[in-house]
Design an enzyme around this catalytic site. Structure first.
Site, PDB file in Angstrom:
ATOM      1  CG  ASP A  39      48.954  30.329  11.621  1.00  0.00           C
ATOM      2  OD1 ASP A  39      48.922  31.486  12.088  1.00  0.00           O
ATOM      3  OD2 ASP A  39      49.678  30.005  10.670  1.00  0.00           O
ATOM      4  CG  HIS A 243      33.869  44.121  30.159  1.00  0.00           C
ATOM      5  ND1 HIS A 243      33.010  43.102  29.854  1.00  0.00           N
ATOM      6  CD2 HIS A 243      33.959  44.118  31.511  1.00  0.00           C
ATOM      7  CE1 HIS A 243      32.609  42.502  30.974  1.00  0.00           C
ATOM      8  NE2 HIS A 243      33.164  43.109  31.993  1.00  0.00           N
ATOM      9  CG  ASP A 260      38.488  45.430  36.804  1.00  0.00           C
ATOM     10  OD1 ASP A 260      39.179  44.564  37.383  1.00  0.00           O
ATOM     11  OD2 ASP A 260      37.275  45.276  36.558  1.00  0.00           O
ATOM     12  CG  ASP A 271      38.184  40.719  39.384  1.00  0.00           C
ATOM     13  OD1 ASP A 271      38.544  41.835  38.965  1.00  0.00           O
ATOM     14  OD2 ASP A 271      37.073  40.206  39.105  1.00  0.00           O
ATOM     15  CG  HIS A 350      28.392  45.892  37.198  1.00  0.00           C
ATOM     16  ND1 HIS A 350      28.782  45.643  38.489  1.00  0.00           N
ATOM     17  CD2 HIS A 350      28.963  47.088  36.873  1.00  0.00           C
ATOM     18  CE1 HIS A 350      29.560  46.628  38.917  1.00  0.00           C
ATOM     19  NE2 HIS A 350      29.676  47.525  37.966  1.00  0.00           N
ATOM     20  CG  HIS A 354      32.676  37.785  39.779  1.00  0.00           C
ATOM     21  ND1 HIS A 354      33.908  37.198  39.931  1.00  0.00           N
ATOM     22  CD2 HIS A 354      32.921  39.080  39.423  1.00  0.00           C
ATOM     23  CE1 HIS A 354      34.854  38.086  39.662  1.00  0.00           C
ATOM     24  NE2 HIS A 354      34.287  39.251  39.364  1.00  0.00           N
ATOM     25  CG  HIS A 361      33.412  36.170  35.828  1.00  0.00           C
ATOM     26  ND1 HIS A 361      32.725  36.801  34.836  1.00  0.00           N
ATOM     27  CD2 HIS A 361      34.109  37.157  36.457  1.00  0.00           C
ATOM     28  CE1 HIS A 361      33.005  38.112  34.852  1.00  0.00           C
ATOM     29  NE2 HIS A 361      33.843  38.337  35.836  1.00  0.00           N
ATOM     30  CD  GLU A 384      33.168  43.106  40.196  1.00  0.00           C
ATOM     31  OE1 GLU A 384      33.510  43.900  39.306  1.00  0.00           O
ATOM     32  OE2 GLU A 384      33.380  41.882  40.140  1.00  0.00           O
ATOM     33  CE1 TYR A 388      31.637  51.532  36.257  1.00  0.00           C
ATOM     34  CE2 TYR A 388      29.450  50.731  36.889  1.00  0.00           C
ATOM     35  CZ  TYR A 388      30.831  50.607  36.924  1.00  0.00           C
ATOM     36  OH  TYR A 388      31.402  49.560  37.618  1.00  0.00           O
ATOM     37  NE  ARG A 412      34.718  47.451  37.916  1.00  0.00           N
ATOM     38  CZ  ARG A 412      34.739  47.925  36.682  1.00  0.00           C
ATOM     39  NH1 ARG A 412      33.747  48.703  36.245  1.00  0.00           N
ATOM     40  NH2 ARG A 412      35.739  47.660  35.860  1.00  0.00           N
ATOM     41  CD  GLU A 414      36.569  43.373  40.903  1.00  0.00           C
ATOM     42  OE1 GLU A 414      37.156  44.013  40.003  1.00  0.00           O
ATOM     43  OE2 GLU A 414      36.002  42.283  40.698  1.00  0.00           O
TER      44      GLU A 414
HETATM   45  N1  GLY Z   1      37.440  42.301  35.713  1.00  0.00           N
HETATM   46  C1  GLY Z   1      36.412  41.369  35.603  1.00  0.00           C
HETATM   47  C2  GLY Z   1      35.410  41.544  36.652  1.00  0.00           C
HETATM   48  O1  GLY Z   1      35.539  42.421  37.472  1.00  0.00           O
HETATM   49  O2  GLY Z   1      34.493  40.805  36.757  1.00  0.00           O
HETATM   50 MN    MN Z   2      35.211  41.146  39.210  1.00  0.00          MN
HETATM   51 MN    MN Z   3      37.435  43.269  38.018  1.00  0.00          MN
END
Ligand code: GLY
Ligand code: MN
Ligand code: MN
Length: 433
Positions: A39, A243, A260, A271, A350, A354, A361, A384, A388, A412, A414
């Site tokens: 709540d 993540h 990130d 991002d 990945h 995006h 996204h 990005e 890994y 990574r 980005e």
């Molecule tokens: N941090 C989310 C992405 O890179 O898509």
């Molecule tokens: Mn991203």
């Molecule tokens: Mn990101």
């Protein structure tokens, strides 16, 4: 740009939308409230399409776009003013002010949706609506559609189908206006400063959450609404978890630190990912992987220009990463076969890009009718790539085992990239890599 200017731009966006809605009618519903601990309300964030076309920030809102209605082409249903409720959960615009401030032709209290919605639907041939998280409105739309269908035979007009509204809204949202780019640039500027700040102070012995706290403090100090998404501060082998958000490890000498983190400024997001050596110098293995990812990212960014597809950007990254991993002996065989069979995926699982905007996204198709999305000036994407090598990595079939000294390295990089007439602009270029 002031709120007034935003609302003028929303009016222009609605004009473009009306041309697409044509003889139909569009219903846009607000995001439902969301809760932690059953709540406790999360900070409210408006659903992106509704925000894009109205600028209206409150929950329990429905907008109707009815180009064929003789008087009311833009209708809002909003929470009415309520002194007691406003004491608990904050100011409401209310019915009267929504009409003048937000430029609606008619405004009703949200409790009267069932009463007034049918008159806006009955003259339309198609209802454009996206069945989303707002279950209440989902049910209301369905019920009115059913009722109108049941009486269609008597009236001879009315909606014969419900089509997903995103097929009309997305093509508009994909092209960012100067106003939108200014918000994204500000979200970028705030996040770049925060990344620089944590990088300057990160030391072995600190906890990941100390960097998270500084990042997020800087976001708010810079005037951002908050994080664009839960910040990732991943040191050591945590850098291999895409993540990772626990951010509770004590950082050790020799770690890489993958951060990130981006913020949301006036509804628009940045991002950004950077990976750096905690002590200022990579080990030779870390450096080797970093160099591949950086080259892959440069090659991918070089593809960004009008006419190229979003998959061209990804493929440039894939080719560079595969060549690099072959050089290091982490993959074996022919590059064509590795790419064809996606044997690189244990290392790079990945995609590269995006869309970026009101949603991190952002609304946008990657493929439609079998064809990859073509980049055009005004679109904003992330680039990005990453590699890994998790402590538990199992290479693909027929691939060499991964030696221990490679394990636990995740890299990574980005950036946020605007497609321009002449090619691209890296919006996050101010942050070194
Ligand atoms: N941090 C989310 C992405 O890179 O898509
Ligand atoms: Mn991203
Ligand atoms: Mn990101």
């Amino acid at each position: 740009m002031s709120k007034m200017e935003l609302l003028q731009e929303c009016a222009q966006r609605r004009q473009k939308l009306m041309a697409k809605v044509g003889t139909g009618v569009m219903i846009l519903a607000s995001a439902p409230l969301s809760y932690h601990h059953k709540d406790v309300e999360h900070k409210y964030r408006q659903e992106a399409d509704l925000y894009y076309f109205t600028g209206f920030p409150e929950p329990e809102t429905v907008a109707v776009i009815a180009p064929q209605h003789p008087e009311h082409r833009f209708v809002l249903f909003v929470r009415p003013k309520d002194k007691e409720k406003e004491t608990w959960s904050g100011y409401r615009v209310g019915v009267e002010a929504a009409k003048t401030l937000y430029g609606a032709d008619a405004v009703y209290p949200i409790g009267e949706l069932d009463e007034h919605l049918p008159k806006y639907l009955e003259g339309a041939d198609t209802i454009y609506y996206s069945f989303g998280q707002n279950e209440k409105v989902n049910q209301q739309v369905l019920q009115h559609y059913r009722q109108l269908l049941a009486t269609y035979g008597k009236r001879g007009t009315g909606p014969k189908q419900i089509a997903d509204s995103r097929f009309l809204t997305t093509p508009l949202r994909q092209y960012k206006s100067d106003y939108e780019l200014a918000q994204i640039r500000q979200a970028v500027a705030i996040a770049v400063q925060a990344h620089q700040h944590v990088r300057a102070i990160a030391r072995p012995g600190m906890y990941e959450y100390e960097l998270e706290a500084i990042l997020e403090g800087d976001f708010r100090k810079g005037g951002a609404m908050g994080c664009a998404y839960p910040s990732i501060v991943a040191s050591g082998a945590n850098s291999c978890i895409l993540h990772y958000v626990e951010n509770n490890r004590q950082m050790q000498p020799g770690d890489v630190v993958l951060i990130d983190a981006g913020c949301c400024y006036n509804y628009y997001n940045s991002d950004i990912t950077r990976t750096f050596p905690l002590e200022g110098k990579f080990t030779s293995e870390q450096q080797a992987i970093y160099d591949i990812v950086l080259t892959a990212q440069r090659q991918a960014i070089a593809q960004v220009r009008p006419g190229k597809t979003i998959n061209d950007v990804h493929q440039a990254a894939v080719h560079t990463i595969v060549a690099g991993l072959l050089d290091l002996g982490l993959l074996a065989g022919s590059p064509e076969e590795i790419i064809e069979k996606e044997l690189y995926k244990p290392f790079f699982m990945h995609r590269t890009s995006h869309w970026l905007g009101i949603d991190v996204h952002d609304s946008g198709f990657y493929k439609q009718e079998g064809e990859w999305a073509v980049l055009q000036a005004g679109m904003v994407i992330t680039v990005e790539p990453g590699i890994y090598i998790s402590p538990t990595i199992e290479p693909g079939e027929g691939q060499p085992p991964v030696a221990d000294h490679w394990r636990g390295i995740g890299i990574r990089i980005e950036d946020d990239v605007l497609v321009t007439e002449g090619g691209h602009e890296v919006l996050t270029a101010g942050l070194s890599k």
